[in-house]
Scaffold this active site. Structure first.
Site: not given
Length: 612
Positions: A359, A2
């Protein structure tokens, strides 16, 4: 995931809506503003967990505590059960926001030590008139705050502060310094002198009406210790913590996928994700036209091995419009050329899923960069270097000889930055207006990195170099790049290699073990067991951008306009910048320096930043 915003003091309450709109892309599903007397909290939501019950700002039943939160708490189910066993009652089904709220009420600041997640949150205590805020250990999620005339404003990014009438827009010269040196400002500085970043692993308290907030580190990067387990147990233990982190981070009430570059880190995560997923994993790769750094064929092999539903996205041409649009989505300058491609990848991925696994962190935690082996001891001082340095500094010999006069710690510092307190090509003072030099304190270039080195013992060995990167290159460049690029498109990105179980494991393994037999030895060991050889048996790649070609081609007009207009900024040397751009075709000119300055100039347009 958010965007959060808050105010303590009523001066800007009426402007909260427009401030929230500046970060609306971080949360396209709902925007809410809640006034609570002296305080105001606002939230723009990307609904991922408990879609129906996780709305924010969220309050306790008695109205005393209110929270706004950006991130995900991956061990929230365990903490929920612990709180319930202690008598807490929950009103939501499985909201991690409520876990934070009730966990703070039950445990106070001790809650932070229990969390596995990425987070930036603030909690208002209506009874005491005090605000508490915290940021995760590695700074995966951002938190910025400013205090002006006894009123505090906080937000996910710097953008809302530019919308508030009367909020100071004074340049922070030290942030500019670190940006020119390291391509990103370093916490706690931001480009606005009156706005600070809450550092990674830090928390703060602020009482209404006060002129300052009290900050402290709730987590610090630990010193290296002896290996706590036999080496033969390392790979099984690494696999265990990776499985734990992946299991926690693949929980979502919306579609989830994964970035798949074809490298070791993303490929390993996809292998674990595929094992536990009931559906074929959605994976996303960019295909580059230049075969020299295109890894899409390796990503395709990994996707096929694990039965993924693979999307190969053609890397868009980085024309001037795309470049400028991506830079304008930044809340402050970030001159990593990979940002523009990450921005494109995030936009294309968001068309298919709401959450993506990345990653990020593998190289920093597990020793993936050659610079970690380039230690201070490899560059001992020579008897002739001191007189050579003196002659260069006195102007008796060409400044091009400076590098040869450096050794040990100073040489590594010199290599780490683009511009700094030196003569010659890396002379930062050449590009700044003389009036700003005292405030920029160029002699302290990258001092945050040097302090982290000192905290690990003061010697630039592999241990110190790896750990210092966690709160500089990783937090302020890599993670900021991923956060800003993904949030520009309302895409949540999770980083399992930085989950608490993996972080604790990696920091308990000495650097010498991580680097034994080559870079990133432990992750490579797992890759040999689980992945096609094309993943681990080839040189490391990354997003690459042909800067010099772009300067001559599609970015030429943008560069012409920006560098010609550099004299409009009183803190820069417009003459020096214009001269640099005129030499951009010279192969001896640093393309990275030109890019750093071009990003700065594009970003500065219409920002109205003053130096006083």
């Amino acid at each position: 995931m958010c965007g959060i915003l808050g105010m303590v003091g009523k001066r800007w309450h009426a402007q909260a809506g427009q401030a929230l709109s500046s970060i609306a892309s971080r949360g396209p599903d709902a925007q809410t503003v809640l006034a609570m007397g002296e305080a105001l909290f606002a939230h723009t939501r990307l609904a991922v967990i408990d879609l129906a019950g996780g709305q924010q700002p969220m309050q306790t039943a008695d109205g005393r505590y209110t929270i706004v939160f950006n991130g995900e708490i991956y061990n929230a189910p365990d903490l929920r059960r612990e709180l319930q066993s202690n008598g807490e009652s929950f009103r939501t089904d499985h909201s991690d926001t409520e876990v934070l709220l009730l966990g703070f009420r039950a445990w106070g600041e001790a809650l932070l030590e229990k969390l596995d997640g990425m987070f930036a949150f603030a909690i208002w205590d209506a009874r005491t008139g005090e605000l508490f805020a915290a940021r995760d250990a590695l700074g995966i999620k951002p938190f910025m705050y400013g205090i002006d005339q006894g009123e505090l404003v906080f937000a996910s990014t710097l953008a809302p502060f530019f919308t508030l009438t009367g909020f100071p827009r004074r340049l922070d010269p030290e942030a500019l310094r670190d940006y020119l040196a390291f391509q990103t400002p370093l916490a706690p500085q931001t480009f606005l002198r009156d706005v600070r970043q809450l550092p990674p692993g830090a928390c703060m308290r602020y009482r209404a009406g006060e002129a300052t907030a009290v900050c402290r580190q709730w987590w610090t990067i630990p010193r290296e210790s002896a290996l706590i387990m036999p080496e033969e147990a390392l790979l099984p233990e690494l696999e265990r913590v990776l499985r734990t982190s992946m299991a926690r981070q693949q929980v979502a009430d919306v579609p989830i996928g994964a970035f798949l570059s074809g490298g070791i880190d993303s490929s390993l995560l996809v292998s674990y994700l595929a094992e536990s997923s009931r559906q074929p994993v959605e994976t996303f790769s960019l295909k580059f036209a230049d075969q020299g750094f295109d890894e899409s064929m390796h990503a395709a092999q990994v996707a096929e091995r694990f039965g993924c539903r693979h999307h190969v996205l053609e890397a868009p041409s980085i024309d001037a419009d795309r470049f400028v649009a991506a830079i304008r989505d930044l809340d402050q300058p970030l001159a990593d050329p990979a940002y523009v491609m990450t921005h494109a990848l995030a936009g294309l991925t968001r068309q298919h899923v709401t959450v993506a696994i990345s990653g990020d962190g593998g190289d920093e935690l597990f020793g993936g960069y050659p610079r970690f082996t380039d230690t201070e001891s490899r560059h001992p001082a020579r008897f002739w270097q001191r007189p050579l340095r003196a002659a260069v500094d006195a102007g008796l010999l060409p400044s091009a000889l400076l590098r040869r006069s450096l050794s040990g710690r100073e040489l590594l510092h010199y290599r780490r930055v683009e511009l700094g307190p030196w003569v010659g090509r890396k002379r930062m003072a050449h590009y700044l207006d003389p009036a700003i030099l005292p405030a920029a304190r160029i002699e302290n270039t990258l001092d945050a990195w040097l302090r982290l080195i000192d905290a690990q013992g003061g010697v630039m060995d592999s241990t110190a170099l790896m750990r210092a990167d966690l709160w500089t290159y990783l937090s302020e460049n890599c993670l900021a790049k991923t956060d800003r690029a993904s949030m520009a498109h309302g895409l949540e990105v999770r980083v399992p290699l930085l989950g608490q179980p993996v972080l604790d494991f990696a920091l308990a393994v000495p650097a010498s073990v991580h680097l034994r037999g080559g870079l990133k030895s432990l992750l490579t060991g797992l890759a040999r067991q689980r992945l096609p050889s094309c993943v681990w048996d080839r040189p490391k790649h990354g997003f690459s951008v042909p800067l010099r070609q772009l300067f001559k081609g599609s970015w030429r007009e943008v560069g012409d306009a920006c560098f010609a207009g550099a004299q409009a900024y009183p803190f820069l040397s417009g003459k020096a910048l214009a001269a640099l751009w005129q030499q951009v075709d010279d192969r001896h000119v640093s393309s990275r320096l030109v890019y750093t300055l071009l990003v700065l100039l594009v970003w500065l347009e219409n920002k109205d930043i003053s130096i006083n």
